[in-house]
Design a protein around this motif. Structure first.
Motif, short mmCIF file in Angstrom:
data_model
loop_
_atom_site.label_atom_id
_atom_site.label_comp_id
_atom_site.label_asym_id
_atom_site.label_seq_id
_atom_site.Cartn_x
_atom_site.Cartn_y
_atom_site.Cartn_z
N UNK A 120 40.94 44.67 33.18
CA UNK A 120 42.19 45.09 32.57
C UNK A 120 43.39 44.58 33.36
N UNK A 121 43.22 44.46 34.67
CA UNK A 121 44.29 43.90 35.49
C UNK A 121 44.53 42.43 35.14
N UNK A 122 43.43 41.68 34.93
CA UNK A 122 43.56 40.27 34.59
C UNK A 122 44.18 40.09 33.21
N UNK A 126 48.21 39.83 32.30
CA UNK A 126 48.99 38.60 32.43
C UNK A 126 48.55 37.59 31.36
N UNK A 127 49.37 36.60 31.13
CA UNK A 127 49.01 35.54 30.20
C UNK A 127 47.95 34.64 30.84
N UNK A 128 47.07 34.03 30.03
CA UNK A 128 46.04 33.15 30.59
C UNK A 128 46.66 32.05 31.44
N UNK A 129 46.02 31.81 32.60
CA UNK A 129 46.46 30.74 33.48
C UNK A 129 47.60 31.08 34.41
N UNK A 130 48.05 32.35 34.40
CA UNK A 130 49.20 32.70 35.23
C UNK A 130 48.85 33.55 36.45
N UNK A 131 47.61 34.06 36.51
CA UNK A 131 47.24 34.92 37.65
C UNK A 131 45.80 34.62 38.05
N UNK A 132 45.64 33.53 38.80
CA UNK A 132 44.30 33.12 39.23
C UNK A 132 43.68 34.12 40.20
N UNK A 133 44.51 34.80 40.98
CA UNK A 133 43.99 35.79 41.93
C UNK A 133 43.29 36.93 41.19
N UNK A 134 43.88 37.37 40.07
CA UNK A 134 43.27 38.46 39.31
C UNK A 134 41.93 38.03 38.72
N UNK A 174 35.85 38.01 38.91
CA UNK A 174 34.56 37.35 39.12
C UNK A 174 33.83 37.96 40.32
N UNK A 175 34.55 38.23 41.39
CA UNK A 175 33.92 38.83 42.58
C UNK A 175 33.41 40.23 42.26
N UNK A 176 34.18 40.96 41.46
CA UNK A 176 33.76 42.32 41.12
C UNK A 176 32.48 42.33 40.31
N UNK A 177 32.40 41.43 39.31
CA UNK A 177 31.18 41.35 38.49
C UNK A 177 30.00 40.92 39.35
N UNK A 178 30.20 39.90 40.16
CA UNK A 178 29.11 39.39 41.01
C UNK A 178 28.63 40.45 41.99
N UNK A 179 29.55 41.29 42.44
CA UNK A 179 29.16 42.34 43.39
C UNK A 179 28.51 43.53 42.73
N UNK A 180 28.93 43.83 41.50
CA UNK A 180 28.43 45.03 40.82
C UNK A 180 27.06 44.81 40.20
N UNK A 207 39.34 31.88 26.47
CA UNK A 207 39.64 31.42 27.83
C UNK A 207 38.32 31.22 28.59
N UNK A 208 38.08 30.04 29.13
CA UNK A 208 36.80 29.77 29.79
C UNK A 208 36.46 30.76 30.89
N UNK A 209 37.49 31.23 31.61
CA UNK A 209 37.23 32.17 32.70
C UNK A 209 36.62 33.47 32.18
N UNK A 210 37.09 33.93 31.02
CA UNK A 210 36.55 35.18 30.47
C UNK A 210 35.20 34.96 29.80
N UNK A 211 35.02 33.80 29.18
CA UNK A 211 33.70 33.50 28.62
C UNK A 211 32.66 33.47 29.73
N UNK A 212 33.05 32.94 30.88
CA UNK A 212 32.13 32.93 32.03
C UNK A 212 31.77 34.36 32.44
N UNK A 213 32.76 35.24 32.50
CA UNK A 213 32.51 36.63 32.86
C UNK A 213 31.60 37.28 31.81
#
Length: 351
Positions: free
Chosen positions: A15-17, A20-28, A33-39, A77-83
């Motif tokens: 929800x934090x990611x 913002x608009x796609x491509x504007x907050x790479x840190x989020x 990705x780290x959260x999913x990989x860790x959980x 958005x490819x980043x979300x499809x990956x998630x």
């Protein structure tokens, strides 16, 4: 749908990611990705994981009517499809395990190519041997008014967008199964009359009990398994490779619908509700008695005749829904029989 309340680190990061608009907050996105990989390695039961099922539900929602305040550009958005794929892989594996247990010693059609009638016979046999807990009998005989409202809340997560996950399969089919699916969906969508759409009929039932009928109004109230029952439809419908599973899902859904809906209607009439409230259930008693034949023989059976290698996926879809819906029914009945709520928190008394 409004963005629901987060249930853990993954949904919080998602929800934090999305704010913002796609491509504007790479840190989020990196944090997501780290959260999913860790959980993922930490969860032993993804079907019952509130955080992961909510995150997956909201990722799928981007392909339906979207989330309030979230840019439509996020949908592909490819980043979300990956998630989404990171969550789908273990979810599908868990569904296959549950489906295999539900299938048991299921006998498959003999011979190199199964006929549509043979496939339908297997599915009807599977539906007939369903020995899971009977939520419909409890609703018919015992459910209190408060429990009827809880029942509607669980169902509303899908029923207020009824048929939409299966519609994704239409362009992925051809010939006889495609025509069968279109015929079923035309009825689900009211035959061109919006007030007769099954989702609209269900909304009217909710209004009849003084409940909110907006899509997603009760997402915060339902447990993970309720979300999982809807997520498996989206998983099957949005992945072309699982087109067999979504047809098997719809076939068993129709085959196990008519009698339960008869009992649901009886339960609501027991509390004095009339046709305005029971029309949704009464409609399904008649419609699904017809749909089960079309779905079993022409849709699922026709697909296997055209693409024999999809038989296993058709049966996977059918047994997966029986396994997850059976788990949901068991959760609801156990909660009620213990004198508690089947929701994440009890409804306020005023509700």
């Amino acid at each position: 749908m409004k963005i629901p309340a987060a249930r853990g680190p993954v949904s919080t990061a998602l929800f934090s990611a999305l704010t913002a608009a796609p491509g504007t907050d790479e840190d989020a996105l990196d944090a997501l990705h780290r959260s999913v990989a860790g959980h993922l390695p930490a969860t032993r039961d993804i079907i019952g994981d509130d955080d992961l099922q909510l995150a997956l539900f909201c990722l799928y929602e981007l392909h339906y009517s979207g989330l309030e305040g979230v840019s439509d550009e996020w949908e592909w958005a490819p980043e979300l499809i990956r998630v989404r794929q990171m969550l789908e892989k273990p979810f599908e594996a868990a569904l296959r395990d549950a489906a295999a247990e539900a299938a048991g010693d299921l006998e498959l059609p003999a011979g190199p190519g199964a006929t549509s009638d043979a496939v339908a016979d297997v599915l009807f046999g599977l539906a007939a041997r369903d020995t899971g807990p009977s939520l419909s009998r409890y609703v018919a005989r015992k459910a209190s008014l408060g429990q009827l409202k809880e029942f509607l809340i669980h169902k509303s997560i899908y029923q207020l967008k009824e048929a939409d996950p299966h519609t994704f399969a239409i362009p992925r089919l051809s010939g006889r199964p495609k025509a069968a699916l279109v015929e079923i969906q035309a009825d689900e969508y009211g035959g061109g009359r919006p007030e007769r759409m099954h989702s609209a009929l269900f909304a009217r039932t909710m209004r009849g009990l003084g409940m909110e009928d907006g899509y997603g109004a009760y997402v915060d109230a339902v447990p993970a398994v309720s979300l999982a029952a809807v997520n498996l439809m989206s998983l099957f419908g949005l992945n072309r490779r699982l087109r067999g599973a979504i047809t098997g899902h719809l076939a068993i859904y129709e085959m196990t619908s008519s009698q339960p809906n008869r009992l649901y209607g009886r339960g609501f009439r027991r509390h004095g509700f009339t046709t305005d409230v029971t029309h949704y259930f009464d409609e399904h008693v008649e419609a699904d008695a017809v749909h089960e034949q079309i779905a079993g023989r022409d849709l699922a059976g026709g697909l296997v005749e055209a693409e024999p290698h999809l038989l296993a996926d058709v049966l996977f879809g059918a047994t997966a829904v029986m396994a997850v819906d059976g788990r949901l029914s068991a959760h609801i009945l156990q909660s009620w029989e213990n004198g508690g709520t089947s929701l994440r928190q009890a409804l306020p008394a005023a509700a």
